[in-house]
Design an enzyme around this catalytic site. Sequence first.
Site, mmCIF file in Angstrom:
data_model
loop_
_atom_site.group_PDB
_atom_site.id
_atom_site.type_symbol
_atom_site.label_atom_id
_atom_site.label_comp_id
_atom_site.label_asym_id
_atom_site.label_seq_id
_atom_site.Cartn_x
_atom_site.Cartn_y
_atom_site.Cartn_z
ATOM 1 N N HIS A 51 0.876 -1.002 0.347
ATOM 2 C CA HIS A 51 0.347 -0.029 0.335
ATOM 3 C C HIS A 51 0.626 1.507 0.014
ATOM 4 O O HIS A 51 1.759 1.414 -0.096
ATOM 5 C CB HIS A 51 -1.203 0.236 1.251
ATOM 6 N N GLU A 53 1.639 3.844 2.081
ATOM 7 C CA GLU A 53 1.541 3.674 3.561
ATOM 8 C C GLU A 53 3.021 3.557 3.086
ATOM 9 O O GLU A 53 4.513 4.022 4.244
ATOM 10 C CB GLU A 53 0.911 3.589 4.714
ATOM 11 N N CYS A 84 -2.672 -0.685 7.163
ATOM 12 C CA CYS A 84 -1.539 0.679 7.534
ATOM 13 C C CYS A 84 -1.818 0.973 8.327
ATOM 14 O O CYS A 84 -1.046 1.757 9.318
ATOM 15 C CB CYS A 84 -1.991 1.052 5.934
ATOM 16 N N THR A 196 -19.979 -4.254 -34.044
ATOM 17 C CA THR A 196 -18.382 -3.624 -33.334
ATOM 18 C C THR A 196 -17.431 -4.733 -33.830
ATOM 19 O O THR A 196 -16.036 -4.677 -33.992
ATOM 20 C CB THR A 196 -18.423 -2.960 -32.409
ATOM 21 N N GLY A 283 -20.639 -0.310 -30.495
ATOM 22 C CA GLY A 283 -21.171 0.744 -31.174
ATOM 23 C C GLY A 283 -22.728 1.404 -30.377
ATOM 24 O O GLY A 283 -22.841 1.595 -29.590
ATOM 25 N N THR A 286 -25.663 0.536 -28.796
ATOM 26 C CA THR A 286 -24.929 -0.643 -27.801
ATOM 27 C C THR A 286 -25.095 0.509 -26.230
ATOM 28 O O THR A 286 -25.628 0.126 -25.494
ATOM 29 C CB THR A 286 -24.133 -2.030 -27.357
HETATM 30 N N1 LIG Z 1 -16.209 5.495 -33.767
HETATM 31 C C1 LIG Z 1 -16.694 4.882 -33.006
HETATM 32 O O1 LIG Z 1 -16.926 5.691 -31.857
HETATM 33 C C2 LIG Z 1 -17.227 3.804 -33.008
HETATM 34 C C3 LIG Z 1 -16.809 2.226 -31.695
HETATM 35 C C4 LIG Z 1 -17.034 1.720 -31.995
HETATM 36 C C5 LIG Z 1 -18.297 0.818 -33.270
HETATM 37 N N2 LIG Z 1 -18.085 1.923 -34.596
HETATM 38 C C6 LIG Z 1 -18.695 1.418 -35.371
HETATM 39 O O2 LIG Z 1 -20.519 1.243 -34.727
HETATM 40 C C7 LIG Z 1 -20.853 0.115 -36.129
HETATM 41 C C8 LIG Z 1 -21.462 -0.726 -35.251
HETATM 42 O O3 LIG Z 1 -22.768 -0.619 -33.973
HETATM 43 P P1 LIG Z 1 -23.411 -1.468 -34.615
HETATM 44 O O4 LIG Z 1 -24.765 -0.142 -33.644
HETATM 45 O O5 LIG Z 1 -24.468 -1.605 -35.576
HETATM 46 O O6 LIG Z 1 -23.464 -2.285 -33.414
HETATM 47 P P2 LIG Z 1 -22.986 -2.251 -31.672
HETATM 48 O O7 LIG Z 1 -23.642 -1.626 -31.259
HETATM 49 O O8 LIG Z 1 -21.772 -2.680 -32.454
HETATM 50 O O9 LIG Z 1 -23.371 -3.871 -31.688
HETATM 51 C C9 LIG Z 1 -24.776 -4.294 -31.743
HETATM 52 C C10 LIG Z 1 -25.654 -5.862 -31.904
HETATM 53 O O10 LIG Z 1 -24.994 -6.087 -29.864
HETATM 54 C C11 LIG Z 1 -25.808 -6.529 -29.338
HETATM 55 N N3 LIG Z 1 -26.372 -5.680 -28.586
HETATM 56 C C12 LIG Z 1 -26.245 -4.512 -28.049
HETATM 57 N N4 LIG Z 1 -26.742 -4.573 -27.094
HETATM 58 C C13 LIG Z 1 -27.768 -5.229 -26.910
HETATM 59 C C14 LIG Z 1 -28.750 -5.792 -26.070
HETATM 60 N N5 LIG Z 1 -28.779 -4.261 -24.672
HETATM 61 N N6 LIG Z 1 -29.535 -6.566 -25.701
HETATM 62 C C15 LIG Z 1 -29.180 -7.228 -26.257
HETATM 63 N N7 LIG Z 1 -28.204 -6.859 -27.648
HETATM 64 C C16 LIG Z 1 -27.602 -5.984 -27.750
HETATM 65 C C17 LIG Z 1 -27.182 -6.763 -30.704
HETATM 66 O O11 LIG Z 1 -26.750 -8.523 -31.393
HETATM 67 P P3 LIG Z 1 -27.506 -9.064 -32.134
HETATM 68 O O12 LIG Z 1 -28.503 -8.022 -33.251
HETATM 69 O O13 LIG Z 1 -26.883 -10.615 -32.842
HETATM 70 O O14 LIG Z 1 -28.675 -9.188 -31.424
HETATM 71 C C18 LIG Z 1 -26.983 -5.984 -30.899
HETATM 72 O O15 LIG Z 1 -27.653 -5.894 -32.933
HETATM 73 C C19 LIG Z 1 -19.548 -0.425 -36.552
HETATM 74 O O16 LIG Z 1 -19.301 -0.486 -38.365
HETATM 75 C C20 LIG Z 1 -18.097 0.024 -36.444
HETATM 76 O O17 LIG Z 1 -17.286 0.347 -37.147
HETATM 77 C C21 LIG Z 1 -17.584 2.800 -34.025
#
Ligand SMILES: NC(=O)c1ccc[n+]([C@@H]2O[C@H](COP(=O)([O-])OP(=O)(O)OC[C@H]3O[C@@H](n4cnc5c(N)ncnc54)[C@H](OP(=O)(O)O)[C@@H]3O)[C@@H](O)[C@H]2O)c1
Length: 343
Positions: A51, A53, A84, A196, A283, A286
Amino acid sequence: MLNDAIWMQRALDLAQLGGGYVVPNPWVGCVIVRDNKLLGEGFHAQYGGPHAEVNAFKDIQDAQGATAYVSLEPCSHTGKTPPCADLLIRQQVSRVVICNLDPNPLVSGQGVAKLEAAGIEVHIGVLARKGELINRRFFYFHRNHRPYITVKYATSADQFIAHPNGDAHLFSNPISQQLVHRLRAEHQAILVGVNTANADNPSLTTRVWPGNSPMRFVLDPQARMDKNLHLLQDEFPTYIFTHEVAKSEGNKHWIALGTENFLQKFMGYCEEKAIQSILIEGGTKTIEAFIRDVEVQEIIHIESTEVLGSGISGPQIHPEESESYKLGTDNRWSIQLGKENLA
Ligand SMILES: NC(=O)c1ccc[n+]([C@@H]2O[C@H](COP(=O)([O-])OP(=O)(O)OC[C@H]3O[C@@H](n4cnc5c(N)ncnc54)[C@H](OP(=O)(O)O)[C@@H]3O)[C@@H](O)[C@H]2O)c1
């Protein structure tokens, strides 16, 4: 007293050097001072390691009558290391200044009681707001018994997160990339949706900032994640949350949560496993699900100056900025902290 604040600031600065190596432990720094002169200093540098300390006293011969500045209440119980509070008593300090009490109700105040019973003067609450902020994930978890959720996403200037066909676009510049990897090291887990995972083939590890890689979580209800992804092929563990598939292959684990209340069941799993903090890296679907169905404590938006013109839209959450920074020429980093962090 002004000197107390100055020395406590030093303890807090040291605490942050523990950074991504101590999760899920708190960041703690300690400074030993006598006659306003520094005798020794240290911080908690490694989970399971000494830790703050212990490190602060390491090179001190005589601390009698000194003041110890500690950013978190000294522990009073034997865990991975001895208490500590006992060390401070043995070293015969005459005063202990504490930034924050331990948030765990079972131990909070007990370190202080031990010190006071030994005749040591104890002063609590110096720079308490700053201490709460740097250890916000730790405090939130221990007070609420659920993980602290940080959402992070990057967009173009016109608010797209990817190209129209789902192809990723790197919006981060090297500075914001470092900050993202720092965030990864500071969280216990990182999470993405299956789209994603499949589109970007991310590693989700900590590479361009010192620190440990977080546990990797994927929400994949239908178990449709591509088998060739880094997340399933590399040496690090991955946890995939599905409706029905439950199995383990090496250090890749599929966990079945059923079809009802999927996200709530996922949160229940995290509470049961004492996951302290989760970084949601996308993405859009989510992120929007977490914002809609779960309490989110922090939102970080990296905005590039690039214009894509079309693409997958970013989350429709319009965070209110509580802080905003320019990172180099082409990135802006804005943070919205939850109300509990801003109080
Ligand atoms: N610029 C950035 O910061 C960034 C970051 C990450 C990703 N991206 C881009 O984002 C794109 C993907 O995004 P997206 O919105 O299409 O998809 P996503 O959020 O990556 O994935 C969505 C899928 O995840 C599952 N899911 C997510 N949340 C859920 C929940 N609460 N309950 C159940 N299932 C859940 C589901 O799968 P099922 O459909 O199988 O049910 C849903 O269709 C990609 O093109 C990537 O390149 C960009």
